[in-house]
Structure formats: C-alpha cells, structure tokens
Design an enzyme around this catalytic site. Structure first.
Site, PDB file in Angstrom:
ATOM      1  CD  GLU A  99      -4.875 -29.488  56.595  1.00 50.47           C
ATOM      2  OE1 GLU A  99      -5.605 -29.359  57.589  1.00 50.47           O
ATOM      3  OE2 GLU A  99      -4.919 -28.720  55.613  1.00 50.47           O
ATOM      4  CE1 TYR A 116     -12.450 -28.728  49.667  1.00 54.09           C
ATOM      5  CE2 TYR A 116     -11.898 -27.172  47.923  1.00 54.09           C
ATOM      6  CZ  TYR A 116     -12.617 -27.494  49.056  1.00 54.09           C
ATOM      7  OH  TYR A 116     -13.505 -26.580  49.563  1.00 54.09           O
ATOM      8  CB  CYS A 174      -0.079 -28.931  46.769  1.00 53.05           C
ATOM      9  SG  CYS A 174      -1.142 -29.111  48.221  1.00 53.05           S
ATOM     10  CB  CYS A 207      -6.956 -24.483  46.698  1.00 53.65           C
ATOM     11  SG  CYS A 207      -7.185 -26.263  46.597  1.00 53.65           S
ATOM     12  CG  ASN A 208      -1.529 -25.539  43.278  1.00 49.32           C
ATOM     13  OD1 ASN A 208      -0.923 -25.166  42.277  1.00 49.32           O
ATOM     14  ND2 ASN A 208      -1.192 -25.135  44.498  1.00 49.32           N
ATOM     15  CG  HIS A 235      -1.624 -28.155  52.382  1.00 47.49           C
ATOM     16  ND1 HIS A 235      -2.691 -27.761  51.616  1.00 47.49           N
ATOM     17  CD2 HIS A 235      -2.136 -28.458  53.608  1.00 47.49           C
ATOM     18  CE1 HIS A 235      -3.799 -27.829  52.344  1.00 47.49           C
ATOM     19  NE2 HIS A 235      -3.486 -28.240  53.554  1.00 47.49           N
ATOM     20  CG  ASP A 282      -6.215 -24.289  50.718  1.00 42.38           C
ATOM     21  OD1 ASP A 282      -6.181 -24.864  49.612  1.00 42.38           O
ATOM     22  OD2 ASP A 282      -5.638 -24.754  51.715  1.00 42.38           O
ATOM     23  CB  SER A 283      -8.972 -27.850  50.592  1.00 38.63           C
ATOM     24  OG  SER A 283      -7.567 -27.935  50.734  1.00 38.63           O
TER      25      SER A 283
HETATM   26  N1  DGL Z   1      -3.931 -26.948  49.221  1.00 33.73           N
HETATM   27  C1  DGL Z   1      -4.581 -27.671  48.192  1.00 33.73           C
HETATM   28  C2  DGL Z   1      -3.884 -27.488  46.852  1.00 33.73           C
HETATM   29  O1  DGL Z   1      -3.181 -26.515  46.665  1.00 33.73           O
HETATM   30  C3  DGL Z   1      -4.775 -29.115  48.335  1.00 33.73           C
HETATM   31  C4  DGL Z   1      -4.961 -29.789  49.603  1.00 33.73           C
HETATM   32  C5  DGL Z   1      -6.090 -30.772  49.480  1.00 33.73           C
HETATM   33  O2  DGL Z   1      -5.893 -31.885  48.992  1.00 33.73           O
HETATM   34  O3  DGL Z   1      -7.156 -30.356  49.870  1.00 33.73           O
HETATM   35  O4  DGL Z   1      -4.039 -28.294  45.972  1.00 33.73           O
END
Ligand code: DGL
Length: 270
Positions: free
Chosen positions: A151, A41, A183, A72-73, A185, A9-10
């Site tokens: 975060e 990301y 996402c 990570c989406n 997160h 993931d990011s």
């Molecule tokens: N966790 C990441 C997702 O599922 C995105 C977080 C980011 O913007 O890096 O998209």
C-alpha cells in the site's frame, strides 16, 4: 447480458484480480470497490470481515451487478460462505481457484501458502487442497507486513527485501515447489518473493484461475456479455471508501492505464 460484474477488496490488492478479469473477459463491464478506509482486513475478526463484506455486497447490488468476485483472500476465507447464502447474485472468491491452480502446479505435492494472519489462521487453503488431493502437504506462513508495504508502493525496496527474507526464510527449509500468493496484494511483490524463493519454486497467483472460474460461471448461467464484444469499449467504474487520489495513482500503476476517476462511497451506510 451487459450488466457489470462487481469486484471488491479491502483496498488496492484486488486490482491484480481486476487486471486478469479485464484480460480474460475483455467484453465485460466492471465495477471495482476498494475498502481503503478500513484496510487491512487481514488482522480483523471473522465478524468484522463479514460485516464489511456484507455492506460492500449491498453497495454492489445498488450498481445492479450480475456477479460478484471477492478479490480478497481474507474476505473469501472468512465471509464467502455467509454472504453466498444472503444474496441471489452469483458470487465467487479467490481461494478455491487458487487451490486448484496450486494443485495443478505442484509436482512434489509440497505447497507453500503465504497470506494475511486471518487467511492463514482460517486454514482454508489446507482444507481446499486436501479436498483436491489428500496427499498434498501444506506449509503456511502469515506475512502481515507485506500489505502495508504494498500500500506504500514499496514494491521494489530494500525494506521489503529485508522483510521478505525474514518471512520466507523458514519456508525454504521445506521442499516446496509451488508457493501460493494467498493475498491479492502479494502479486505486486512477486519479483522480490520470486528472488527470495529461487527459481525452483513456482509462484501461484490465484487471479488467473479466478478469472477462468468467473468466465465458466457466467457461461453456465448464460450471463456473458456478448453485446460488449463487437467493438464497444467496456466501462470500468471505481469506488473507494477513502483516499481517492492515492487510489487513482495506484490503480494507474497496477492496471497500466489511466483509470480517470474514482468515487467515494460511505460504505458504513449500507
Ligand atoms: N488483499 C487482501 C487479501 O487478499 C488482504 C489485505 C488486507 O489485509 O486487507 O487477503
């Protein structure tokens, strides 16, 4: 086969997927990489997210992983197709499983999607959902501030409630009965999001279906770790591109265990 599965993931969001993989596949060894130096990301271009994802796949290849989960989406939306053609390792993302789960959850065929700017702009959930069922109506909303709030550990904070109210307000005007947490997160904000949306809207966390798809993939390719099942503890290794201490305390909270240690990787060198 006891080679590990790579999960990336990011940053820390992918740990919500890692947790579900640990639950559904308790015999598997796992390697997690969080790109904590380059998060988020969600506001970056396709080119950049593809470059980052490619470097992470190269790193995971050095860990001899037998399969990769893009937890990570954003990276699943922007980079999965490119990367899949570039590696011989079986690789899955979270978007397709999330769409399947949402389509199975809705009764009204009205589904909401929340995610990062890049995920929402890509329209990938709409495409996947319409492929499953052309009758489905999708309403989507980018919620870019949710990632930094997660975060920063503000999972149950008034600031987060306030931002959630602003973002989710317009989704409530549609008659949705399922909302995809698009996402990785966002499951960490599920209490606030759930309160805001009300009990008639089911929150869909793609992690569950992703772990299920992973299990099906490993079974199909004869890659399941049958050695790990008889009593041996699986190994979980954590790598990040920055901020080890913050990552460790975060991971302890998300996974409800002591992760012990994480190592720094110079991901730009891959
Ligand atoms: N966790 C990441 C997702 O599922 C995105 C977080 C980011 O913007 O890096 O998209």
């Amino acid at each position: 086969m006891n080679a590990p599965i790579g999960v990336f993931d990011s940053g820390v969001g992918g740990l919500t997927v890692m947790k579900e993989i640990m639950r559904q596949l308790p015999g598997e060894n796992l390697v997690y990489f969080g790109d904590t130096a380059r998060v988020p990301y969600g506001s970056k271009s396709k080119n950049t997210v593809c470059r980052y994802s490619r470097q992470i796949v190269r790193f995971l290849e050095t860990r001899q992983v037998k399969a990769i989960v893009i937890a990570c989406n954003t990276a699943s939306a922007l980079a999965l197709d490119e990367i899949r053609d570039e590696t011989s390792i079986p690789i899955i993302g979270v978007v397709e499983p999330g769409a399947v789960m949402a389509a199975n959850t809705t009764k009204t065929n009205n589904i909401g999607i929340i995610g990062t700017d890049s995920t929402i702009k890509s329209g990938i959930y709409n495409k996947c959902l319409h492929k499953i069922n052309p009758e489905i109506t999708v309403v989507s909303k980018a919620c870019p501030l949710f990632v930094p709030l997660v975060e920063e550990g503000l999972w149950e904070d008034r600031v987060t409630e306030d931002i959630a109210g602003r973002y989710l307000h317009e989704l409530k005007e549609y008659d949705i009965d399922a909302l995809v947490l698009g996402c990785t997160h966002y499951p960490l904000l599920r209490r606030i999001i759930g309160r805001e949306m009300g009990e008639n809207v089911k929150l869909v966390n793609p992690a569950y279906e992703t772990a299920k798809s992973l299990k099906a993939l490993l079974t199909e390719k004869n890659l399941l770790n049958t050695i790990g099942i008889d009593g041996r503890e699986p190994t979980y290794d954590y790598y990040v591109s920055d901020g080890v201490d913050k990552f460790i305390s975060f991971a302890d909270d998300v996974l409800s265990c002591q992760v012990g240690k994480a190592e720094i990787v110079n991901i730009e060198s891959y």
